[in-house]
Scaffold this active site. Sequence first.
Site, PDB file in Angstrom:
ATOM      1  N   ASP A 106      44.173  41.742  60.982  1.00  0.00           N
ATOM      2  CA  ASP A 106      42.840  42.339  61.080  1.00  0.00           C
ATOM      3  C   ASP A 106      42.289  42.336  62.503  1.00  0.00           C
ATOM      4  OD1 ASP A 106      42.537  43.108  58.441  1.00  0.00           O
ATOM      5  OD2 ASP A 106      41.629  41.215  57.818  1.00  0.00           O
ATOM      6  N   HIS A 156      49.218  42.020  56.892  1.00  0.00           N
ATOM      7  CA  HIS A 156      49.204  42.475  55.504  1.00  0.00           C
ATOM      8  C   HIS A 156      49.338  43.990  55.451  1.00  0.00           C
ATOM      9  CE1 HIS A 156      44.976  42.171  56.812  1.00  0.00           C
ATOM     10  NE2 HIS A 156      44.736  43.194  56.015  1.00  0.00           N
ATOM     11  N   ARG A 192      35.188  42.189  51.491  1.00  0.00           N
ATOM     12  CA  ARG A 192      35.804  41.257  52.427  1.00  0.00           C
ATOM     13  C   ARG A 192      34.768  40.588  53.312  1.00  0.00           C
ATOM     14  NH1 ARG A 192      39.373  43.733  57.110  1.00  0.00           N
ATOM     15  NH2 ARG A 192      37.418  43.463  58.259  1.00  0.00           N
ATOM     16  N   HIS A 199      49.319  45.285  59.356  1.00  0.00           N
ATOM     17  CA  HIS A 199      48.370  44.950  60.410  1.00  0.00           C
ATOM     18  C   HIS A 199      47.797  43.559  60.200  1.00  0.00           C
ATOM     19  CE1 HIS A 199      45.805  46.452  57.143  1.00  0.00           C
ATOM     20  NE2 HIS A 199      44.789  45.792  57.696  1.00  0.00           N
TER      21      HIS A 199
END
Length: 308
Positions: A116, A264, A281, A114
Site C-alpha cells: 500500500d 497483496h 480499510r 502492490h
Amino acid sequence: MTTTTPLLGLDVRPLSGYIGAEIHGVDLREDLDDATIAEIRSTLHQWKVVFFPGQNIDHAQQVAFGRRFGKLTPAHPHEDAPPAGFPEILPIDSRRYARFFGTKKKVTYDNGWHTDVTALVNPPAASILRAGIVPPYGGDTAWTNLVAAYQELPEQLRDLANGLRARHSFGNFPSESEYGRKVAANPLVAIHPVVRVHPETGERALFVSPSFTSKDSEIIGFSPKQSRRILDLFYEQISRPEFTVRFKWNPGDIAFWDNRATSHLGPSDLGHLDFDRVLYRVTIEGDIPVGVDGKESELVAGEPFLGS
C-alpha cells in the site's frame, strides 16, 4: 491437518506454509487488554497477515481496534469521501469506481501486486480491511510474504538487492478521470531501498511494489531497460505461489496485514459479473523505511502521511 496454537486464549490457525493465519477466540467488539493486543501483534509479525472471521464490527469499532496498534492516517492521500464522521476509513466500493476511475467497472483501487502507497516516503505500517458486501463467489484477495521472498533468493541476488534503491511513484491513471486529476494535483514520489529492514523484527524484506515501481520508475543508477530486467526478477520472486495465501471473504471478516513485509493482490475476476463488493480499510501510520546500509528512504514529491 490444521495446526492450532492457543496463546493467551487466542486460537491461531495457520493457513499456508509461509504466510497467513486465522485468529479465533477474540471478539473485536470488546475493549481488548494489553496482553491480547501484544499477542495479536506477535502473531501478525510471525504470519504477516492475520484474519478474524465473522466479526461484524462497525466503523467505530474498526477505528478503535486499529488505534490499539498505532496512529491511524486519513483514509488515503487522494481520497476525500470517507464515511461521514470517520475520516480514517477508506471505502473500497465497486459501486462508485466506474465514475471515479473513468472505467466501465472496477472493484478495487489496484488489482495488481502492490504494497500500500509505497510512493509515500513513509508507507503505512499496516492495514486493517473489513468486509461489508461481498460477492457469492470470486473477489478473493491474496497476500505474499516479502521476507520469505527475500530469504529464498539466490545469495548473489540477495547481495545485489541489498545495495539497490528504487523510485516509487503514484500514477498511471487516466488523466481525464476524477482520480487522475487528484493524482496530478498531488504527486507522490519516494526513493526506497529495494530491501528494507523491518523496524520491529529486524527481518529483511524484498521491498518492491509492481504497481508503484512501474511506469516512470526505475532502479537508481541503471537505465530503464536494465531496471526493468532487474525488477522483473524480483517481481517473479514475490509472486511465487508458495509464498502466498489466498483469502475468500465473507461478510464481517477482517484482514490485518503488515504492510512492511507483504504485498497483496486485489481481485480481477469480477469485472464481467454483476456483483457489488464493498470493504472498509484503515491504515496505521508508517515509519520511513531503512535499508540494509542503514540509510533512510528519500522524499522526492509529496509530504509524509501522518496520523493523529
